[in-house]
Design a protein around this motif. Structure first.
Motif, PDB file in Angstrom:
ATOM      1  N   THR A 122     -37.518 141.096  18.729  1.00  0.00           N
ATOM      2  CA  THR A 122     -37.936 141.433  20.163  1.00  0.00           C
ATOM      3  C   THR A 122     -37.023 142.850  20.306  1.00  0.00           C
ATOM      4  O   THR A 122     -36.083 143.056  19.510  1.00  0.00           O
ATOM      5  N   ILE A 134     -42.782 142.189  20.854  1.00  0.00           N
ATOM      6  CA  ILE A 134     -42.455 141.113  19.993  1.00  0.00           C
ATOM      7  C   ILE A 134     -43.305 141.039  18.542  1.00  0.00           C
ATOM      8  O   ILE A 134     -44.392 141.406  18.849  1.00  0.00           O
ATOM      9  N   ALA A 149     -44.582 141.301  25.906  1.00  0.00           N
ATOM     10  CA  ALA A 149     -44.090 139.910  26.658  1.00  0.00           C
ATOM     11  C   ALA A 149     -44.321 140.184  28.283  1.00  0.00           C
ATOM     12  O   ALA A 149     -44.915 139.500  28.890  1.00  0.00           O
ATOM     13  N   SER A 190     -43.011 130.575  27.746  1.00  0.00           N
ATOM     14  CA  SER A 190     -44.356 130.759  27.227  1.00  0.00           C
ATOM     15  C   SER A 190     -44.551 129.669  26.120  1.00  0.00           C
ATOM     16  O   SER A 190     -43.869 129.280  25.047  1.00  0.00           O
ATOM     17  N   LEU A 193     -45.841 132.491  23.269  1.00  0.00           N
ATOM     18  CA  LEU A 193     -45.382 133.828  22.964  1.00  0.00           C
ATOM     19  C   LEU A 193     -46.549 134.943  23.332  1.00  0.00           C
ATOM     20  O   LEU A 193     -46.155 136.024  22.997  1.00  0.00           O
ATOM     21  N   THR A 194     -47.662 134.524  24.066  1.00  0.00           N
ATOM     22  CA  THR A 194     -48.519 135.428  24.426  1.00  0.00           C
ATOM     23  C   THR A 194     -48.385 135.541  26.169  1.00  0.00           C
ATOM     24  O   THR A 194     -48.231 136.447  26.998  1.00  0.00           O
ATOM     25  N   TRP A 196     -46.694 134.616  29.406  1.00  0.00           N
ATOM     26  CA  TRP A 196     -45.178 134.296  29.868  1.00  0.00           C
ATOM     27  C   TRP A 196     -45.268 134.009  31.478  1.00  0.00           C
ATOM     28  O   TRP A 196     -45.766 134.598  32.136  1.00  0.00           O
TER      29      TRP A 196
END
Ligand code: BMA
Length: 333
Positions: A122, A134, A149, A190, A193-194, A196
């Motif tokens: 990150t 990320i 993010a 999340s 990871l897409t 949040w």
């Protein structure tokens, strides 16, 4: 021996015992800085960088400020986490479908973490201003960039080293487009990871003068039997600019938005010439730790004066004891 760190042994990490004369809970490596100026052709200053154990040795993602002024992310390797071999070429990112992405304008203050056999970087990424980028890699050869993010402006995105309650969890610090004269630490979750959400406030600036302007998460939190050990930077404003010191706190294991203990004192503040003199004087900016679960030894890798990279050491039980013995107190009237 008491095992407070929940994690792996790391007997080959850098370490020096606390000097006899030391009055501090964190002490510096006596041969700091470990990375000086101009070690690569493309960038004069390497600082605020992330390192991690990898295949019995160490690997890192380094912030190198290039001669055109823009910071970029470079890979580096080391056998001992002290002497680093940093690649001249900066990282290139691919899309999930294998195509090469447009180069990033800048990347700085990286953090690096392994979650379920994938490594995630990150960093502060340009997206019409700074936000948290990320990327992931399995082999440190191909790097796949994911969605940013957050909306701009945000910095100091730091992933926890495992999912919590089924979600990825990231500390972050909403900011402005410049040198941000404010800032509290938040946590977001999340599933993939897409997307949040579930944003929660973790820690606010306080009346203690070393951390009354802004805060930002530092290295990846360390899981301990007492909760998550969070090392962070705290900033104050003086007549001649900001001063960045290092602080430490403990967050609840299952709900890291719950601050269990925070310490009124910094654990390291700029004192040595390589911290007080440089491109930006008086900055100690931690971005990574190495730790040995067997002994509780922790090495903190920090940027010094936006110019150098340095190491400092602490021991987990000593540090947690210090945090608890010196808690934040309400402001005196
Ligand atoms: C912050 C970040 C850091 C830097 C610090 C001090 O806003 O940009 O990279 O170390 O300022 O200049």
């Amino acid at each position: 021996m008491k095992k407070t760190i929940i994690g792996e042994p790391l007997s080959n990490m850098p370490w020096q015992d606390e000097p006899k004369e030391s009055q501090n809970v964190m002490w510096r490596y006596d041969r700091n800085p470990v990375i000086g100026r101009n070690v690569i052709q493309s960038g004069g200053r390497i600082f605020n960088s992330a390192i991690i154990p990898y295949k019995g040795e160490f690997i890192g993602v380094f912030r190198a400020d290039h001669r055109n002024g823009y910071p970029q992310l470079h890979l580096g390797r080391s056998k001992d986490a002290i002497k680093w071999d940093i690649e001249e070429e900066h990282l290139k990112f691919h899309n999930e479908n294998g195509s090469l992405r447009k180069p990033i304008l800048y990347g700085y203050d990286p953090r690096l973490v392994e979650i379920e056999e994938t490594y995630y970087i990150t960093w502060c990424n340009y997206f019409n201003g700074p936000t948290v980028g990320i990327a992931k890699t399995k082999d440190f050869k191909t790097f796949i960039q994911l969605e940013n993010a957050f909306l701009p402006f945000n910095r100091n995105g730091v992933l926890f080293p495992r999912k919590i309650n089924g979600n990825y969890v990231m500390l972050n610090r909403p900011s402005d487009n410049g040198h941000t004269p404010f800032g509290d630490i938040y946590v977001s979750e999340s599933p993939d990871l897409t997307y949040w959400g579930k944003h929660r406030l973790v820690m606010k600036t306080s009346h203690y003068w070393w951390k009354n302007t802004k805060l930002g998460a530092g290295p990846v939190p360390i899981e301990t039997t007492e909760g998550w050990l969070l090392i962070y930077h705290g900033v104050c404003t003086t007549c001649s600019g900001y001063i960045y010191s290092i602080g430490a706190a403990i967050l609840d294991t299952d709900n890291p938005s719950k601050l269990l203990h925070d310490c009124e004192n910094y654990i390291l503040t700029p004192e040595e010439p390589y911290e007080t003199t440089g491109f930006v004087p008086n900055v100690c900016f931690p971005c990574a730790t190495l730790q040995d679960a067997d002994t509780g030894r922790i090495a903190v890798f920090y940027g010094a004066a936006d110019t150098y990279s340095a190491l400092a050491f602490t021991q987990v039980d000593e540090l947690i004891g210090y945090i608890k013995a010196n808690p934040n107190k309400p402001i005196l009237q």
